[in-house]
Structure formats: structure tokens, C-alpha cells
Design an enzyme around this catalytic site. Structure first.
Site, PDB file in Angstrom:
ATOM      1  N   ARG A 296       0.822  -1.220   0.000  1.00 15.73           N
ATOM      2  CA  ARG A 296       0.000   0.000   0.000  1.00 15.73           C
ATOM      3  C   ARG A 296       0.856   1.269   0.000  1.00 15.73           C
ATOM      4  NH1 ARG A 296      -3.637   2.538   4.430  1.00 15.73           N
ATOM      5  NH2 ARG A 296      -5.279   3.561   3.221  1.00 15.73           N
TER       6      ARG A 296
ATOM      7  N   HIS B 262       0.338   4.527  -2.432  1.00 11.92           N
ATOM      8  CA  HIS B 262       0.104   5.885  -1.933  1.00 11.92           C
ATOM      9  C   HIS B 262       1.250   6.832  -2.292  1.00 11.92           C
ATOM     10  CE1 HIS B 262      -3.322   5.133   1.194  1.00 11.92           C
ATOM     11  NE2 HIS B 262      -3.524   4.496   0.044  1.00 11.92           N
TER      12      HIS B 262
ATOM     13  N   ASN C  85      -3.734   8.548   4.977  1.00  9.18           N
ATOM     14  CA  ASN C  85      -2.521   7.972   5.573  1.00  9.18           C
ATOM     15  C   ASN C  85      -2.478   8.045   7.095  1.00  9.18           C
ATOM     16  OD1 ASN C  85      -1.432   7.407   3.026  1.00  9.18           O
ATOM     17  ND2 ASN C  85      -0.449   9.424   2.879  1.00  9.18           N
TER      18      ASN C  85
ATOM     19  N   HIS D 250      -6.207  -5.717  -2.605  1.00 14.47           N
ATOM     20  CA  HIS D 250      -7.016  -5.985  -1.407  1.00 14.47           C
ATOM     21  C   HIS D 250      -7.247  -7.481  -1.176  1.00 14.47           C
ATOM     22  CE1 HIS D 250      -8.759  -1.608  -1.236  1.00 14.47           C
ATOM     23  NE2 HIS D 250      -7.459  -1.669  -1.003  1.00 14.47           N
TER      24      HIS D 250
END
Ligand code: HEM
Ligand SMILES: *[C@@H]1O[C@H](CO)[C@@H](O)[C@H](O)[C@H]1NC(C)=O
Ligand SMILES: *[C@@H]1O[C@H](CO)[C@@H](O)[C@H](O)[C@H]1NC(C)=O
Length: 329
Positions: A68, A72, A100, A201
């Protein structure tokens, strides 16, 4: 007549093929290369893998958290390590941006990788923090049983960060398909990339606050009633914001069950289920949910390379940070 038509037809086909090849090589033809460190630090990639494997065996979730972080990072100013910069009077840290804050994790593992990789490169900072994020994401997926791919390398690190961009450009779990599509489109990623990458996911967890509304308020039209009931046992209407729910049934295994779940209306986040809710991405989700996730694996790997190519800093732009949390003095 017929044969001259055929000649024209094949000439057009050939031109199309050349154009397609040129497009492919300019897309993959960012200045990055999988061999970027093979001469300047051949031990860099094995050093990164060792630290990732150790971290993931200590805590399986860390593999998800590291994947992740790269996502990001790439969605904000490109894949430039901007997410790693701590706040200072001149750095507008992304760490406290809404997507975040109290959510992005794994920063200590990145620090550990940085220190090991510098040792492996003769004590000099030659590997960028942005590249460390890209390699750690791949090694994490592999450590959890997923596909592997050649990571493109040679990104440099930013000297700035943007909390505002992080707030605006990282998609939220409350989005429907059109918003998700435009969020990815803004990064040069298409609908198929959106679906494949959402398959990230298949590992990791979400806090209750991000799926509460879905399990309490959505109807049987979009959520399996039994699934919603089960999830309400650990995510309550008025409390438990930070309680964790697994994003799919096997959060430590990179498999195809995320997509099977979506077909059964058992996506955890609203944004997950939005990919299979009667819209244009239904067929891709169905495809990924069948054949044991094999086509998903293949597309995930190629979309990860594509995501990793978002606006890298190369040439004399940016720097190789000494400390991933700070711009060099
Ligand atoms: C499509 C839009 C996306 C949305 C709206 C979204 C949203 C979220 C949210 C809300 C969480 C839970 C965070 C928390 O509870 O603190 C999460 C976790 C996660 N996301 Fe996404 N995400 C998206 C796409 C992606 C992509 C493209 C990847 C990687 C390729 C990814 C990888 C992950 C992983 C691995 C986790 C679990 C992290 C952990 O357990 O620490 N996500 N995401
Ligand atoms: C981030 O979370 C902390 C709690 O850990 C909170 O005090 C702070 O206000 C949050 N920052 C932002 C910008 O929301
Ligand atoms: C359900 O939806 C209503 C109306 O939007 C909202 O006020 C309420 O907080 C939601 N309930 C939960 C548990 O999220």
C-alpha cells in the site's frame, strides 16, 4: 484489384503494429530499467528482499502495508518517495493526510531496508527510497504467495511532499465506479488497471470506520446479508472505529478470492463492491474471480509496473536521500 486491396490492408496492419510497438516501448520506455543497479550495486535487490522477508515473517500484515505504501507514494507527485518525508516547517508531510494518518504503516521497515541496502552498497546511498518502495512492494507480494515481476528502477527521491495532493488524489473507500475510474485515469491508469490493482485488497486489513456504513446501511442489493451480519460482530454502529476487518477471507495470502468475494457481494469496502455492481467492470471482475486468479496475477503484475512508472524523477531531478524521512542537507 483484390490483391492491391489486400496489399493496402496488410500495409495498414503493419503500420498499426509498428505504432503499437512504439507506444509500448515509450510506455515501458520510461528512462527506468530493471538493471539500473546491476553494475552500481549488485547486492541491492537481495538486501531489500532479505529485510522484507524477515519483516513479513515477523508479521504477515506487513506485506500488505508495504504494498500500500508504494501505491500511496505513486498517486502523489509520482513514485518519488514523497510519502516517506516527515513533517518539518518546509515539508508538508503526506503522513498526516486523511488516507494515511493512523493508517499508512511500514515506515520503520523502510528505514531498516535503507540502512541494510546502504551497507550492501559499500556504505553509500545509491538506491533511492522511491525504488526501495517499488521493490519492497514486489517482494511483499511474492512473500505472500503472489506473482513476481521485474521492477523498473532508477527513480530518484523528491525534495517535497504534498498533503493536499494526498488528500485529493488518493481514492477514498466511499467512492463509486465513476469516481474510482477518474481517480485512476488522472494517473494514466485505465479501467482494467483499476480492477487489477484493486486486487491488492486480496491481502491486508481495513479499519471499521472505512466499512461501517456499508455493513450497517447498504441493502441486500449490494451486500450479502450474512456477510454484513458477520462483520457487524467486530465493527459496531457507535464504536470500534479502529477495529480491523480482513479485506478478503485470506488476508495473508495473495490469491484470487478478493474477486470471488465481489461476485458474491462480499466486498468489504464500498469501493471494492463498486467494481462489481452492474457497471462496466463486472466482466473483468468475473474473469479474475474464475480460473484460480491466474489472469489476475498476470494483469496485476503488469499494472504494478505501469503504476510504478508514474512520473518518476530521473536525470538530475530529485536526489538520492541519505535518510528516507528527510531531504538531504
Ligand atoms: C481503488 C481504490 C482504493 C481504495 C479506495 C483503497 C482504500 C483502502 C482502505 C480504506 C484501506 C484500509 C486502510 C485502513 O484501514 O487504515 C486499504 C487497505 C489496503 N490497500 Fe487499498 N485502496 C485502493 C486501492 C489499492 C491499491 C491500488 C492497492 C495496491 C496495489 C491497495 C492496497 C491495499 C492494501 C494491501 C491494504 C491493506 C493494508 C494493511 O493491512 O496495512 N489498495 N485500502
Ligand atoms: C492525525 O492523527 C492524530 C492522532 O494520532 C491526530 O491528533 C491528528 O489531528 C491527525 N491529523 C490530521 C491532520 O488529521
Ligand atoms: C447510516 O446512514 C445514515 C444516513 O446517511 C447515517 O446517519 C448513519 O450514521 C449511518 N449508520 C452507520 C452505522 O454508519
Amino acid at each position: 484489384m483484390a490483391s492491391s486491396h489486400r496489399a493496402i490492408f496488410f500495409t495498414i496492419l503493419l503500420l498499426l503494429a509498428v505504432a503499437a510497438a512504439a507506444t509500448a516501448s515509450s510506455a515501458g520506455g520510461s528512462p527506468l530499467s530493471p538493471y539500473y543497479y546491476s553494475k552500481i550495486c549488485p547486492n541491492a535487490l537481495p538486501a531489500i528482499r532479505r529485510v522484507v522477508e524477515a519483516a513479513v515473517s515477523r508479521e504477515r500484515r506487513m506485506g500488505a502495508s508495504l504494498l500500500r505504501l508504494h501505491f500511496h507514494d505513486c498517486f502523489v507527485q509520482g513514485c518519488d518517495g514523497s510519502i516517506l518525508l516527515d513533517a518539518t516547517p518546509t515539508i508538508d508531510s503526506e503522513k498526516t493526510a486523511l488516507p494515511n494518518n493512523n493508517s499508512a504503516r511500514g515506515f520503520e521497515v523502510i528505514d531498516m531496508i535503507k540502512s541494510e541496502v546502504d551497507k550492501a552498497c559499500g556504505g553509500k546511498p545509491v538506491v533511492s527510497c522511491a525504488d526501495i518502495l517499488a521493490v519492497a512492494a514486489r517482494d511483499s507480494v511474492v512473500a505472500l504467495g503472489g506473482p513476481s515481476w521485474e521492477v523498473q528502477l532508477g527513480r530518484r527521491d523528491s525534495t517535497s511532499a504534498s498533503r493536499t495532493t494526498a488528500n485529493n488524489d488518493i481514492p477514498t473507500p466511499f467512492m463509486d465506479l465513476p469516481a474510482l475510474k477518474s481517480s485512476f485515469q488522472k494517473q494514466g491508469l485505465n479501467e482494467r488497471d483499476l480492477v487489477a490493482l484493486s486486487g491488492g485488497h486480496t491481502i491486508g486489513f481495513s479499519q471499521c470506520q472505512f466499512f461501517r456504513n456499508r455493513i450497517f446501511n447498504e441493502t441486500a442489493a449490494t451486500i450479502d446479508a450474512e456477510f454484513a451480519r458477520e462483520r457487524r460482530a467486530s465493527c459496531f454502529a457507535g464504536s470500534g472505529d479502529a477495529n480491523l476487518g480482513s479485506l478478503d477471507g485470506s488476508p495473508a495470502r495473495f490469491d484470487g478470492s478478493y474477486f470471488k468475494n465481489l461476485v458474491e457481494k462480499k466486498g468489504l469496502l464500498h469501493s471494492d463492491q463498486a467494481l462489481f455492481a452492474g457497471g462496466s467492470t463486472d466482466s473483468v471482475v468475473k474473469g479474475y474471480g474464475s480460473n484460480n486468479g491466474r489472469s489476475f496475477w498476470f494483469d496485476f503484475a503488469s499494472s504494478m509496473v505501469k503504476m510504478g512508472n508514474i512520473k518518476p524523477l530521473t536525470g538530475n531531478r530529485g536526489q538520492i536521500r541519505v535518510n528516507c524521512r528527510k531531504v538531504n542537507a
